[in-house]
Design a protein around this motif. Structure first.
Motif, mmCIF file in Angstrom:
data_model
loop_
_atom_site.group_PDB
_atom_site.id
_atom_site.type_symbol
_atom_site.label_atom_id
_atom_site.label_comp_id
_atom_site.label_asym_id
_atom_site.label_seq_id
_atom_site.Cartn_x
_atom_site.Cartn_y
_atom_site.Cartn_z
ATOM 1 N N UNK A 243 19.651 59.354 -25.799
ATOM 2 C CA UNK A 243 20.203 60.033 -24.885
ATOM 3 C C UNK A 243 21.980 59.635 -24.623
ATOM 4 N N UNK A 244 21.827 58.098 -24.844
ATOM 5 C CA UNK A 244 23.245 57.349 -24.772
ATOM 6 C C UNK A 244 24.139 57.681 -25.726
ATOM 7 N N UNK A 245 23.520 58.010 -27.142
ATOM 8 C CA UNK A 245 24.416 57.989 -27.981
ATOM 9 C C UNK A 245 25.060 59.430 -28.088
ATOM 10 N N UNK A 246 24.209 60.383 -27.504
ATOM 11 C CA UNK A 246 24.600 61.955 -27.275
ATOM 12 C C UNK A 246 25.656 61.961 -26.061
ATOM 13 N N UNK A 259 31.337 52.486 -27.333
ATOM 14 C CA UNK A 259 30.729 52.484 -28.634
ATOM 15 C C UNK A 259 30.008 51.221 -29.295
ATOM 16 N N UNK A 260 30.951 50.023 -29.201
ATOM 17 C CA UNK A 260 30.788 48.938 -29.773
ATOM 18 C C UNK A 260 29.730 48.135 -28.996
ATOM 19 N N UNK A 261 29.835 48.305 -27.481
ATOM 20 C CA UNK A 261 28.838 47.810 -26.732
ATOM 21 C C UNK A 261 27.506 48.484 -26.788
ATOM 22 N N UNK A 262 27.503 49.580 -26.859
ATOM 23 C CA UNK A 262 26.078 50.223 -27.252
ATOM 24 C C UNK A 262 25.454 49.874 -28.361
ATOM 25 N N UNK A 263 26.150 49.744 -29.693
ATOM 26 C CA UNK A 263 25.827 49.116 -30.834
ATOM 27 C C UNK A 263 25.219 47.859 -30.649
ATOM 28 N N UNK A 264 25.913 47.239 -29.873
ATOM 29 C CA UNK A 264 25.451 45.780 -29.521
ATOM 30 C C UNK A 264 23.969 45.715 -28.652
ATOM 31 N N UNK A 265 24.001 46.559 -27.891
ATOM 32 C CA UNK A 265 22.753 46.813 -26.970
ATOM 33 C C UNK A 265 21.692 47.215 -28.164
ATOM 34 N N UNK A 283 18.844 57.958 -38.040
ATOM 35 C CA UNK A 283 19.968 58.552 -37.891
ATOM 36 C C UNK A 283 21.046 58.612 -39.104
ATOM 37 N N UNK A 284 20.690 58.134 -40.295
ATOM 38 C CA UNK A 284 21.360 58.099 -41.470
ATOM 39 C C UNK A 284 21.645 59.536 -42.077
ATOM 40 N N UNK A 285 23.069 59.735 -42.100
ATOM 41 C CA UNK A 285 23.169 61.259 -42.526
ATOM 42 C C UNK A 285 23.256 62.217 -41.458
ATOM 43 N N UNK A 286 22.926 61.906 -40.482
ATOM 44 C CA UNK A 286 22.572 63.120 -39.346
ATOM 45 C C UNK A 286 23.476 63.130 -38.143
ATOM 46 N N UNK A 288 27.069 63.640 -36.319
ATOM 47 C CA UNK A 288 28.378 64.227 -36.631
ATOM 48 C C UNK A 288 29.445 63.555 -35.736
ATOM 49 N N UNK A 289 28.977 63.035 -34.492
ATOM 50 C CA UNK A 289 29.881 62.387 -33.639
ATOM 51 C C UNK A 289 30.319 61.019 -34.267
ATOM 52 N N UNK A 290 31.696 60.750 -34.098
ATOM 53 C CA UNK A 290 32.298 59.640 -34.547
ATOM 54 C C UNK A 290 32.014 58.274 -33.679
ATOM 55 N N UNK A 291 31.931 58.564 -32.270
ATOM 56 C CA UNK A 291 31.594 57.494 -31.452
ATOM 57 C C UNK A 291 30.120 57.080 -31.824
#
Length: 467
Positions: A243-246, A259-265, A283-286, A288-291
């Motif tokens: 949900x947070x990625x969306x 984006x960087x903080x969520x990646x660290x989470x 999520x590989x190859x699926x 579309x959002x750059x963030x």
């Protein structure tokens, strides 16, 4: 002729008493008279007399049938009786001794007990029949709640909807950032009925930590790790981060580094086994959002770099109270040196806040005064007074911390004087400047130690200098 008919229809009877021998003789006699009357009817009787005679014959046949069936039942009861006494007339209302006999008395049927012996008042069924336990029906008009055993009362907690969920969880998370006790949060969540919105607790906690400090993000990662498997499952965690990625395009408006903080989470959650290892592969190859792609790339890089480390404990840095004292002293020295070079008060204030050690700010006051004593010009003194004044006005340094910092310098001034010969005079000047700028109190200024003045001329020697 009439006399013969009357004699033919009349049989030997006893007043209410019938014997088996008389019955047999009566039957033989009746059979003989019937044969005799048949001849007379065929010869001389009128049609009316003939019809009457036939009706009487049918009635007698029915009586004989009833008598024969009752004789059979009487014989069986006599043979089964323990007393051995003969039974009375079955036609007598007072002479029936088989009152509770379940066999038919109408002369119809096979003489078997009703319902196979399973009927009757107070009878549950045939012998050997087993009935299953039936649950009481609350809709039954004879249902009695008090007779069903002890009544158990249970507290029913209604399920929280989306609006109530956010209003309830936000204070819990904000309070957790103050005390840092994960067990208390776990206890509070178990008292709530989150229902199918359970996964939203993780997303709300992460969203609040993105707007806070690094220590808040560290506490949030620990909270998610401790709640995993107890209150939240891996499926709930995956659903929350999905949900947070969306929602990253909206989070960037308030937190550009989302984006960087969520990646660290995500990397920390996978390292703590709160998220499954296959989360990134889904999520590989699926994406579309750059963030979202930047967040997933950040998590992948951190996991590849820390593959041999079980936990990414330092992904948010070390919390203020958990840092070693030597490390904090080093950070404060660097902060003061950078300020003397750049002169930017805002940057110095930002660095001090990031350390998150308000209980250790007296060390900054001590280091600032010590650098002022070691300086050779008036510029350093003026800049340090300006810095302490800014921290005092913003409330970053409290009165207690300010007094403790100056008092430490007062106590160590004799030792400092060994390295800085003019430390006492410089200290008096610095204290006067701080008092003029309302940085310290009058009591703290008066407690500043002064170096004893050596007397070269005695008052009673007439101005002669001692050798």
């Amino acid at each position: 002729m009439a006399t013969e008919i009357e004699a033919w229809t009349t049989g030997p009877q006893n007043d209410g008493v019938f014997s088996l021998e008389q019955g047999k003789g009566e039957e033989d006699e009746s059979y003989g008279s019937e044969d005799l009357n048949e001849l007379e009817v065929n010869g001389n009787w009128t049609p009316q007399e003939k019809a009457l005679h036939e009706a009487r014959l049918k009635a007698k046949a029915k009586r004989r049938l009833r008598k024969s069936s009752s004789r059979d039942s009487n014989r069986e009861s006599i043979s089964d009786s323990l007393s051995g006494e003969l039974s009375t007339d079955p036609h007598s209302p007072k002479g029936k001794n088989a009152v509770n006999d379940r066999k038919s008395r109408t002369g119809k049927g096979r003489g078997l007990p009703k319902k196979g012996g399973a009927g009757g008042k107070g009878v549950w069924g045939a012998a050997g029949m087993v009935y299953e336990v039936e649950e009481p029906d609350a809709k039954d008009p004879n249902y009695d709640e008090s007779s069903q055993g002890d009544t158990v009362y249970a507290t029913v907690v209604p399920e929280l909807d989306e609006r109530e969920l956010e209003k309830t969880i936000n204070p819990i998370v904000q309070e957790y950032f103050e005390h840092g006790d994960t067990k208390e949060v776990e206890m509070l969540l178990k008292e709530l009925n989150l229902g199918h919105h359970k996964y939203e607790f993780s997303s709300l906690a992460v969203s609040l930590s993105l707007e806070g400090k690094a220590s808040h993000r560290e506490l949030t990662s620990r909270l998610l790790s401790d709640l995993s498997g107890k209150v939240l499952s891996e499926k709930d965690m995956s659903r929350a981060f999905d949900k947070m990625l969306k929602e990253l395009p909206d989070l960037i408006l308030d937190t550009p580094e989302a984006p960087q903080m969520l990646g660290q989470f995500i990397a920390r959650a996978i390292a703590d086994h709160a998220l499954p290892m296959s989360f990134l592969d889904c999520y590989k190859g699926k994406v579309d959002c750059d963030h979202a792609r930047a967040a997933l790339d950040r998590a992948s890089v951190l996991l590849s770099m820390k593959r041999k480390i079980m936990r990414l404990d330092n992904v948010w840095g070390v919390g203020g109270g958990q840092r070693p004292v030597k490390h904090l002293i080093k950070e404060m020295n660097l902060l003061l040196k950078e300020y003397l070079v750049s002169g930017e008060l805002s940057e110095a204030e930002h660095c001090l806040r990031d350390l998150e050690v308000p209980h250790f700010h007296h060390e900054l006051v001590y280091e600032a005064v010590f650098m002022a004593l070691e300086s050779t010009g008036e510029t350093a003194l003026q800049m340090m007074v300006k810095l302490l004044k800014a921290f005092w006005q913003t409330g970053l340094i409290t009165l207690d911390q300010m007094n403790r910092g100056f008092q430490r310098v007062y106590d160590e001034l004799p030792e400092i004087n060994l390295d800085v010969p003019h430390a006492h005079s410089i200290m008096e000047t610095f204290v006067d400047l701080c008092y003029q700028e309302a940085v310290i109190t009058k009591q703290l200024r008066d407690s500043c130690p002064t170096r004893g003045r050596k007397r070269f001329v005695s008052e009673g020697d007439g101005g002669i200098v001692k050798s």
